[in-house]
Each structure stands twice: as C-alpha cells, then as structure tokens.
Write a protein that holds these residues in place. Sequence first.
Motif: not given
Length: 186
Positions: A133-135, A170-171
Amino acid sequence: MRAPDLPTASTESEIAPSPWICRFANLIEPGGSVLDLACGSGRHSKLMLERGHGVVALDIDPAKLGELAAHPRLEAIGADLEDGAPWPLGGRQFSAVIVTNYLYRPVMPAIVAAVKPAGLLLYETFAEGNEKYGRPANPDYLLRPGELLQLAANAGMRVLAYEDLEETSPRPACRQRLAARKATGQ
C-alpha cells in the motif's frame, strides 16, 4: 474539575485520535500520567489532557505540538530515540504509554519498562503486508506477525485486546494493535 481549554483544530488536516486509543482510554487510571511516544502533533496528548491526565509528549520535533505545548499538564520532550543516546526518560513510569505509527525495535524494552505496575500499553502501528500500500514499506518499520503479542508475553503483560489486520479505511493499510496491562507486582 474541568480541563483548561485546549487549542481547536486549525485546519482540516488535523488528524483525529485513533479509535483504538479512544476505545481503551477509559481504562487508564483516573488522573494518571500518560506518555505519548512519538507524539507528532499531539492528537493523543490532547485527548489525554481533555480526560484530565498529565501528559509527557515525546517526539523528535516537539515544535509540532504548537500551542498544545503550553498546556500546564503537558511536558514536551524533544528526543531522537534512534540516535543511540540513552533513553530520555530514565526510570520514569506512567499509568499508560501510547505509541501509534512508530516502530524502532531497540527502544521496545524501554517502552515496556515505562509502563508502571497495573498500567496500560496501547500500541498501534503498521505491519508486514503494508508495503503493497505504500509507506512505510521498509521491513524495519513493519511489525512481524504476532510481534506485539510477543512483546506483551515477554513482559508478562495481560493482553486485553489485539488485532492484526488489513484495513481499507481511512486508507488501505496493514496494522497491529495491542492493549495490554502490566501486572500489579511488576
């Protein structure tokens, strides 16, 4: 006694307290001291002040606390926990230690030691799998499966609740969460 007025959100970008931390906040000893480790802008410090606790807000950049740093029950400490310097709190202990979105394994024993007997450790951060998902994506900043459970077990703490999940709001992220109580005689 009513808590002194606290600064209100000045922008929509201010992040609300974690629902996990809010869920267990009522289990903290009334009026007990709280350590908000890697506090950032102080969302959990503010929550604890509103609940009548004295707070030590520790972060590499305590200037992020803004006006909150002037609160009479808040002690802001600037410290880089990753620079090899000694633990900045010595042997101080707290009714609760809150850690969110932070992981540096070498200080985990000091974090547990900072929880006073019968105190709470409320910990929530990213876990393996989050890299999709990224960082953060670096494994040094991602909890391994069951790592928070093992931390509590090694410290003889009673686990009140634990989650290891992939969430979408939320993400999208992979997280672990722990609420644990230190034994009375520790």
